[in-house]
Design an enzyme around this catalytic site. Structure first.
Site, PDB file in Angstrom:
ATOM      1  N   LYS A  13       0.812  -1.225   0.000  1.00  0.00           N
ATOM      2  CA  LYS A  13       0.000   0.000   0.000  1.00  0.00           C
ATOM      3  C   LYS A  13       0.839   1.266   0.000  1.00  0.00           C
ATOM      4  CE  LYS A  13      -2.150  -0.822   3.752  1.00  0.00           C
ATOM      5  NZ  LYS A  13      -1.703  -0.165   4.879  1.00  0.00           N
ATOM      6  N   ARG A  88      -9.947   2.674   8.635  1.00  0.00           N
ATOM      7  CA  ARG A  88      -9.707   1.266   8.943  1.00  0.00           C
ATOM      8  C   ARG A  88     -10.839   0.674   9.774  1.00  0.00           C
ATOM      9  NH1 ARG A  88      -3.643   1.487   8.610  1.00  0.00           N
ATOM     10  NH2 ARG A  88      -2.853  -0.605   8.933  1.00  0.00           N
ATOM     11  N   ARG A 127      11.314  -6.670   5.590  1.00  0.00           N
ATOM     12  CA  ARG A 127      11.243  -5.220   5.742  1.00  0.00           C
ATOM     13  C   ARG A 127      11.569  -4.812   7.177  1.00  0.00           C
ATOM     14  NH1 ARG A 127       5.608  -2.124   4.779  1.00  0.00           N
ATOM     15  NH2 ARG A 127       5.167  -2.832   6.879  1.00  0.00           N
ATOM     16  N   ARG A 133      11.407  -1.955  12.044  1.00  0.00           N
ATOM     17  CA  ARG A 133      10.040  -1.727  12.527  1.00  0.00           C
ATOM     18  C   ARG A 133       9.700  -2.736  13.615  1.00  0.00           C
ATOM     19  NH1 ARG A 133       5.267  -0.382   8.277  1.00  0.00           N
ATOM     20  NH2 ARG A 133       4.072  -1.365   9.934  1.00  0.00           N
ATOM     21  N   ARG A 144      -1.806  -8.370  13.366  1.00  0.00           N
ATOM     22  CA  ARG A 144      -2.240  -7.306  12.456  1.00  0.00           C
ATOM     23  C   ARG A 144      -3.106  -7.834  11.326  1.00  0.00           C
ATOM     24  NH1 ARG A 144       3.324  -5.360  11.266  1.00  0.00           N
ATOM     25  NH2 ARG A 144       2.447  -4.204   9.531  1.00  0.00           N
TER      26      ARG A 144
HETATM   27  P1  ADP Z   1       0.354  -1.964   7.717  1.00  0.00           P
HETATM   28  O1  ADP Z   1      -0.867  -1.736   6.890  1.00  0.00           O
HETATM   29  O2  ADP Z   1       1.516  -2.477   6.970  1.00  0.00           O
HETATM   30  O3  ADP Z   1       0.059  -2.786   8.941  1.00  0.00           O
HETATM   31  P2  ADP Z   1       0.537   0.912   8.490  1.00  0.00           P
HETATM   32  O4  ADP Z   1       1.821   1.623   8.323  1.00  0.00           O
HETATM   33  O5  ADP Z   1      -0.595   1.317   7.631  1.00  0.00           O
HETATM   34  O6  ADP Z   1       0.909  -0.621   8.330  1.00  0.00           O
HETATM   35  O7  ADP Z   1       0.081   1.016  10.018  1.00  0.00           O
HETATM   36  C1  ADP Z   1       0.903   0.611  11.067  1.00  0.00           C
HETATM   37  C2  ADP Z   1       0.146   0.668  12.398  1.00  0.00           C
HETATM   38  O8  ADP Z   1      -0.283   2.017  12.658  1.00  0.00           O
HETATM   39  C3  ADP Z   1      -1.116  -0.179  12.468  1.00  0.00           C
HETATM   40  O9  ADP Z   1      -0.851  -1.521  12.784  1.00  0.00           O
HETATM   41  C4  ADP Z   1      -1.885   0.545  13.583  1.00  0.00           C
HETATM   42  O10 ADP Z   1      -1.363   0.237  14.865  1.00  0.00           O
HETATM   43  C5  ADP Z   1      -1.549   2.008  13.310  1.00  0.00           C
HETATM   44  N1  ADP Z   1      -2.558   2.633  12.406  1.00  0.00           N
HETATM   45  C6  ADP Z   1      -2.331   3.104  11.151  1.00  0.00           C
HETATM   46  N2  ADP Z   1      -3.459   3.603  10.602  1.00  0.00           N
HETATM   47  C7  ADP Z   1      -4.436   3.449  11.527  1.00  0.00           C
HETATM   48  C8  ADP Z   1      -5.825   3.756  11.558  1.00  0.00           C
HETATM   49  N3  ADP Z   1      -6.454   4.317  10.508  1.00  0.00           N
HETATM   50  N4  ADP Z   1      -6.505   3.459  12.694  1.00  0.00           N
HETATM   51  C9  ADP Z   1      -5.905   2.898  13.750  1.00  0.00           C
HETATM   52  N5  ADP Z   1      -4.612   2.568  13.788  1.00  0.00           N
HETATM   53  C10 ADP Z   1      -3.863   2.836  12.696  1.00  0.00           C
END
Ligand code: ADP
Length: 198
Positions: A13, A88, A127, A133, A144
């Site tokens: 993404k 989300r 990654r 990370r 997740r």
């Molecule tokens: P990925 O989709 O690879 O898990 P992201 O970088 O999009 O990673 O998000 C990493 C973390 O940030 C998520 O696991 C969550 O803890 C937090 N996060 C990101 N966007 C949101 C959101 N819209 N609502 C709640 N938590 C979020």
């Protein structure tokens, strides 16, 4: 142009979000990046966000919605924006709907990057080693993926029923996938980037 990109963790993404944003000349706003940047400061909120992320859960809707609304109010979002990783949850969908209604803008498309969730685990672990990370260890990745399936996948049906969903196969080379996305957006009725800039 207002666009959202969704997909399971590790679907690519973030990479695609940057390419789409560049193509259409709009900012890519990643809530994951915003939260990762916040984690380094030593405030109660930052500590709370860090603990949630390291466990693989979602930051509360209250905090997330407030952060996104502040970000969308900045002047670079006037011509539109691409949201990566937001909304989300159903409550975040509601907040985004309210924001768009208030500012009189449509949601042009919701791109769903489709990826096999078993295939995403190994690249995510790689990654994690490169980027350091802390939320990318195998147990957290599984959490997740589960949280995504429980809380975020249902959003796809919401947007599908509105005719906003644009599904794109996320497998393959980066450029291959981005070309698929641009073609799918045009087929969905979005203008090509060159016309959009005019
Ligand atoms: P990925 O989709 O690879 O898990 P992201 O970088 O999009 O990673 O998000 C990493 C973390 O940030 C998520 O696991 C969550 O803890 C937090 N996060 C990101 N966007 C949101 C959101 N819209 N609502 C709640 N938590 C979020």
């Amino acid at each position: 142009m207002q666009v959202v990109i969704m997909g399971p963790p590790g679907a690519g993404k973030g990479t695609q979000a940057k390419l789409i944003a560049e193509h259409y000349g709009i900012p890519a706003i990643s809530t994951g990046d915003i939260f990762r940047a916040m984690k380094t400061s030593d405030t109660p909120l930052a500590r709370q966000v860090r603990a949630i992320m390291e466990a693989g859960g979602y930051v509360s809707d209250e905090i997330t919605n407030e952060i996104v609304e502040d970000r969308l109010a900045q002047s670079d979002c006037e011509a539109g924006f691409l949201l990566d990783g937001y909304p989300r949850t159903l409550q975040q969908v509601q907040t985004l709907d309210d924001y768009l209604a208030k500012t009189n803008r449509p949601l042009n498309a919701v791109i769903s990057l489709v990826a096999d969730t078993e295939e995403v685990v190994a690249p995510l672990l790689r990654r994690a080693q490169i980027d350091g990370r802390a939320d990318d260890n195998e147990d957290t990745i599984r959490v997740r993926l589960q949280v995504y399936a429980d809380q975020t996948e249902p959003l796809l049906e919401v947007y599908r029923s509105r005719g906003a969903l644009v599904e794109v196969d996320g497998h393959g080379e980066i450029q291959e996938v981005s070309e698929r996305i641009f073609a799918a957006l045009e087929a969905h009725g979005e203008r090509p980037a060159a016309e959009y800039a005019r």
